[in-house]
Motif scaffolding. Structure first.
Motif, mmCIF file in Angstrom:
data_model
loop_
_atom_site.group_PDB
_atom_site.id
_atom_site.type_symbol
_atom_site.label_atom_id
_atom_site.label_comp_id
_atom_site.label_asym_id
_atom_site.label_seq_id
_atom_site.Cartn_x
_atom_site.Cartn_y
_atom_site.Cartn_z
ATOM 1 N N MET A 1 -14.564 -109.085 85.895
ATOM 2 C CA MET A 1 -14.853 -107.678 85.627
ATOM 3 C C MET A 1 -14.084 -107.216 84.380
ATOM 4 O O MET A 1 -12.913 -107.541 84.201
ATOM 5 N N LYS A 2 -14.732 -106.452 83.559
ATOM 6 C CA LYS A 2 -14.168 -105.958 82.304
ATOM 7 C C LYS A 2 -13.115 -104.875 82.569
ATOM 8 O O LYS A 2 -13.370 -103.923 83.306
ATOM 9 N N ASN A 3 -11.933 -105.023 81.974
ATOM 10 C CA ASN A 3 -10.861 -104.044 82.105
ATOM 11 C C ASN A 3 -10.719 -103.324 80.763
ATOM 12 O O ASN A 3 -10.136 -103.862 79.815
ATOM 13 N N VAL A 4 -11.261 -102.113 80.688
ATOM 14 C CA VAL A 4 -11.350 -101.368 79.429
ATOM 15 C C VAL A 4 -9.979 -101.117 78.808
ATOM 16 O O VAL A 4 -9.803 -101.305 77.601
ATOM 17 N N VAL A 5 -9.015 -100.703 79.611
ATOM 18 C CA VAL A 5 -7.704 -100.366 79.056
ATOM 19 C C VAL A 5 -6.996 -101.611 78.507
ATOM 20 O O VAL A 5 -6.345 -101.543 77.465
ATOM 21 N N VAL A 6 -7.161 -102.740 79.161
ATOM 22 C CA VAL A 6 -6.560 -103.985 78.673
ATOM 23 C C VAL A 6 -7.218 -104.378 77.352
ATOM 24 O O VAL A 6 -6.532 -104.691 76.366
ATOM 25 N N GLU A 7 -8.538 -104.352 77.317
ATOM 26 C CA GLU A 7 -9.257 -104.716 76.095
ATOM 27 C C GLU A 7 -8.928 -103.775 74.936
ATOM 28 O O GLU A 7 -8.736 -104.213 73.801
#
Length: 113
Positions: A1-7
């Motif tokens: 699952m994509k983690n927006v804040v990490v990216e």
């Protein structure tokens, strides 16, 4: 699952590194060093928060990331307002966007406490 804040934190850190290299090329070593530390620390703390030991630990690490974000904004404002420093509006915008995400995470996490 994509983690927006990490990216987003990785994207900002890479832009910070690039900008600091430009500052160093212009012999702006003091600000470059400060900005590099605070700007890359944001992502480091966000990454640490992903493996927090508790909700309180998560909130604490996100708060540290937010403090580093504010310091980063400060150094960018100094660069922006100085006649002898290059400005990077893309970087400034990306830092603001990351800040909005961070503060939303923080307020949501505190409410659920």
């Amino acid at each position: 699952m994509k983690n927006v804040v990490v990216e987003k934190s990785i994207e900002v850190a890479l832009l910070i590194i690039e900008y600091c290299e430009k500052l160093e090329g212009n012999k702006k070593f003091v600000i470059a060093k400060q900005l590099l530390k605070s700007g890359t620390s944001i992502g480091a703390n966000i990454h640490e928060a992903q493996n927090a030991e508790s909700k309180a630990d998560f909130i604490h690490k996100i708060k540290i990331a937010a403090k580093e974000l504010e310091e980063t904004k400060y150094w960018l404002v100094l660069c922006e307002k100085s006649r002898n420093y290059p400005t990077n509006t893309v970087l400034t915008q990306k830092v603001k966007e990351l800040g909005l995400i961070l503060y939303k995470i923080l307020s949501t996490s505190i409410k659920k406490k």
